[in-house]
Motif scaffolding. Structure first.
Motif, PDB file in Angstrom:
ATOM      1  N   ARG A  20      -8.190  -2.454  -9.960  1.00  0.00           N
ATOM      2  CA  ARG A  20      -9.263  -2.568 -10.951  1.00  0.00           C
ATOM      3  C   ARG A  20     -10.277  -3.625 -10.522  1.00  0.00           C
ATOM      4  NH1 ARG A  20     -12.837  -0.908 -14.685  1.00  0.00           N
ATOM      5  NH2 ARG A  20     -13.344  -2.562 -16.134  1.00  0.00           N
ATOM      6  N   THR A  21      -9.802  -4.798 -10.060  1.00  0.00           N
ATOM      7  CA  THR A  21     -10.691  -5.845  -9.571  1.00  0.00           C
ATOM      8  C   THR A  21     -10.265  -6.248  -8.164  1.00  0.00           C
ATOM      9  OG1 THR A  21      -9.600  -7.950 -10.107  1.00  0.00           O
ATOM     10  CG2 THR A  21     -10.618  -6.757 -11.950  1.00  0.00           C
TER      11      THR A  21
ATOM     12  N   GLN B 235     -18.156  -0.763 -15.364  1.00  0.00           N
ATOM     13  CA  GLN B 235     -17.444  -0.274 -14.189  1.00  0.00           C
ATOM     14  C   GLN B 235     -16.722   1.022 -14.520  1.00  0.00           C
ATOM     15  OE1 GLN B 235     -17.100  -1.704 -10.912  1.00  0.00           O
ATOM     16  NE2 GLN B 235     -16.171   0.284 -10.538  1.00  0.00           N
ATOM     17  N   VAL B 236     -16.947   2.053 -13.701  1.00  0.00           N
ATOM     18  CA  VAL B 236     -16.224   3.312 -13.816  1.00  0.00           C
ATOM     19  C   VAL B 236     -15.169   3.325 -12.725  1.00  0.00           C
ATOM     20  CG1 VAL B 236     -16.398   5.824 -13.676  1.00  0.00           C
ATOM     21  CG2 VAL B 236     -18.257   4.490 -14.712  1.00  0.00           C
ATOM     22  N   GLY B 237     -13.889   3.337 -13.106  1.00  0.00           N
ATOM     23  CA  GLY B 237     -12.810   3.333 -12.118  1.00  0.00           C
ATOM     24  C   GLY B 237     -12.599   1.958 -11.522  1.00  0.00           C
ATOM     25  N   ALA B 238     -11.974   1.955 -10.359  1.00  0.00           N
ATOM     26  CA  ALA B 238     -11.633   0.705  -9.675  1.00  0.00           C
ATOM     27  C   ALA B 238     -12.878   0.053  -9.082  1.00  0.00           C
ATOM     28  CB  ALA B 238     -10.630   0.981  -8.573  1.00  0.00           C
ATOM     29  N   ALA B 239     -12.928  -1.271  -9.128  1.00  0.00           N
ATOM     30  CA  ALA B 239     -14.025  -2.000  -8.489  1.00  0.00           C
ATOM     31  C   ALA B 239     -13.704  -2.317  -7.038  1.00  0.00           C
ATOM     32  CB  ALA B 239     -14.320  -3.287  -9.246  1.00  0.00           C
TER      33      ALA B 239
ATOM     34  N   GLU C 283     -14.368  -9.523 -17.659  1.00  0.00           N
ATOM     35  CA  GLU C 283     -13.497  -9.432 -16.480  1.00  0.00           C
ATOM     36  C   GLU C 283     -14.338  -9.523 -15.196  1.00  0.00           C
ATOM     37  OE1 GLU C 283      -9.973  -6.314 -15.308  1.00  0.00           O
ATOM     38  OE2 GLU C 283     -11.779  -5.506 -16.230  1.00  0.00           O
ATOM     39  N   VAL C 284     -13.952 -10.440 -14.293  1.00  0.00           N
ATOM     40  CA  VAL C 284     -14.628 -10.559 -13.006  1.00  0.00           C
ATOM     41  C   VAL C 284     -14.090  -9.460 -12.094  1.00  0.00           C
ATOM     42  CG1 VAL C 284     -15.050 -12.018 -10.999  1.00  0.00           C
ATOM     43  CG2 VAL C 284     -14.981 -13.037 -13.285  1.00  0.00           C
ATOM     44  N   LEU C 285     -14.995  -8.625 -11.591  1.00  0.00           N
ATOM     45  CA  LEU C 285     -14.593  -7.434 -10.847  1.00  0.00           C
ATOM     46  C   LEU C 285     -14.611  -7.630  -9.334  1.00  0.00           C
ATOM     47  CD1 LEU C 285     -16.631  -4.900 -12.991  1.00  0.00           C
ATOM     48  CD2 LEU C 285     -14.148  -5.297 -13.081  1.00  0.00           C
ATOM     49  N   MET C 286     -15.707  -8.169  -8.813  1.00  0.00           N
ATOM     50  CA  MET C 286     -15.845  -8.272  -7.357  1.00  0.00           C
ATOM     51  C   MET C 286     -16.993  -9.197  -7.008  1.00  0.00           C
ATOM     52  SD  MET C 286     -17.762  -4.688  -6.358  1.00  0.00           S
ATOM     53  CE  MET C 286     -18.508  -5.349  -4.876  1.00  0.00           C
ATOM     54  N   LEU C 287     -17.077  -9.517  -5.738  1.00  0.00           N
ATOM     55  CA  LEU C 287     -18.189 -10.274  -5.182  1.00  0.00           C
ATOM     56  C   LEU C 287     -18.809  -9.440  -4.078  1.00  0.00           C
ATOM     57  CD1 LEU C 287     -19.785 -12.991  -4.752  1.00  0.00           C
ATOM     58  CD2 LEU C 287     -18.083 -13.489  -3.006  1.00  0.00           C
ATOM     59  N   GLY C 288     -20.110  -9.250  -4.154  1.00  0.00           N
ATOM     60  CA  GLY C 288     -20.845  -8.563  -3.102  1.00  0.00           C
ATOM     61  C   GLY C 288     -22.020  -9.430  -2.682  1.00  0.00           C
ATOM     62  N   TRP C 289     -22.812  -8.928  -1.761  1.00  0.00           N
ATOM     63  CA  TRP C 289     -23.958  -9.680  -1.244  1.00  0.00           C
ATOM     64  C   TRP C 289     -25.220  -8.847  -1.403  1.00  0.00           C
ATOM     65  CZ3 TRP C 289     -23.334 -14.650   0.222  1.00  0.00           C
ATOM     66  CH2 TRP C 289     -22.014 -15.086   0.412  1.00  0.00           C
ATOM     67  N   MET C 290     -26.305  -9.503  -1.785  1.00  0.00           N
ATOM     68  CA  MET C 290     -27.596  -8.831  -1.943  1.00  0.00           C
ATOM     69  C   MET C 290     -28.681  -9.599  -1.211  1.00  0.00           C
ATOM     70  SD  MET C 290     -27.781  -7.695  -5.929  1.00  0.00           S
ATOM     71  CE  MET C 290     -26.514  -6.674  -6.686  1.00  0.00           C
TER      72      MET C 290
END
Length: 140
Positions: A128-129, A118-122, A56-63
Motif C-alpha cells: 500500500r505504501t 491513491q488507487v491501489g498500491a502506491a 497516510e504517507v504513501l511514497m516519495l518521488g522526485w519532480m
C-alpha cells in the motif's frame, strides 16, 4: 489560496530546473512558482505523496519543473525517474493511479506535499505504501 498551497493552473515560461537528459516538454511552470523552488544539484525537488483523507504517507518521488507543471495541470502525479532518466505518470503502467487533490510547498520551499487519492498500491512492490515493509526497531 492560503499558505504555501500552489495554484492548480500555472502558466508562463518553463524554468531551467529540468534534469540534464530530461525530455523536453511543452509545459510551462508558473515563473512565480519556479522562482520559489529550491532544487537539488540535479534540478529536482522531493515530492511526498500523502493520502488526502487519512494522512497516510504513501511514497516519495522526485519532480522537476516540468513534472510539477504536469502534476498541477493534469490532476495526475508525474515524477522524474532518476534511474530511467524519464518522466513517469503514476499508474500509467500499473493502474495504481494518484488523483491529485492538492499540492503544497513546505516552509523552506525545498519539498512538495502532494495530497492524492491513491488507487491501489502506491509502492512498486505492491505494498500500500513504500514504508510498509521495513519498519526499523526503536531502542528501548
Amino acid at each position: 489560496m492560503t499558505g504555501n498551497a500552489l495554484p492548480s493552473n500555472p502558466t508562463g515560461p518553463r524554468s531551467s530546473g529540468a534534469p540534464s537528459g530530461a525530455a523536453s516538454g511543452s509545459g510551462r511552470l508558473d515563473p512565480a512558482i519556479a522562482a520559489r523552488l529550491k532544487r537539488d544539484a540535479d534540478g529536482l525537488v522531493p515530492a511526498i505523496a500523502q493520502q488526502y483523507d487519512t494522512g497516510e504517507v504513501l511514497m516519495l518521488g522526485w519532480m522537476d519543473d516540468e513534472a510539477l507543471h504536469r502534476t498541477l495541470t493534469t490532476g495526475r502525479c508525474t515524477y522524474w525517474s532518476r534511474s530511467r532518466r524519464e518522466y513517469w505518470v503514476k499508474g500509467d503502467t500499473s493502474g495504481h493511479v494518484q488523483h491529485v487533490k492538492s499540492v503544497a510547498l513546505d516552509c523552506d520551499a525545498d519539498t512538495l506535499l502532494v495530497k492524492v487519492d491513491q488507487v491501489g498500491a502506491a509502492c512498486h512492490t505492491g505494498d500500500r505504501t513504500c514504508f510498509d515493509a521495513d519498519v526499523l526497531p526503536l531502542a528501548k
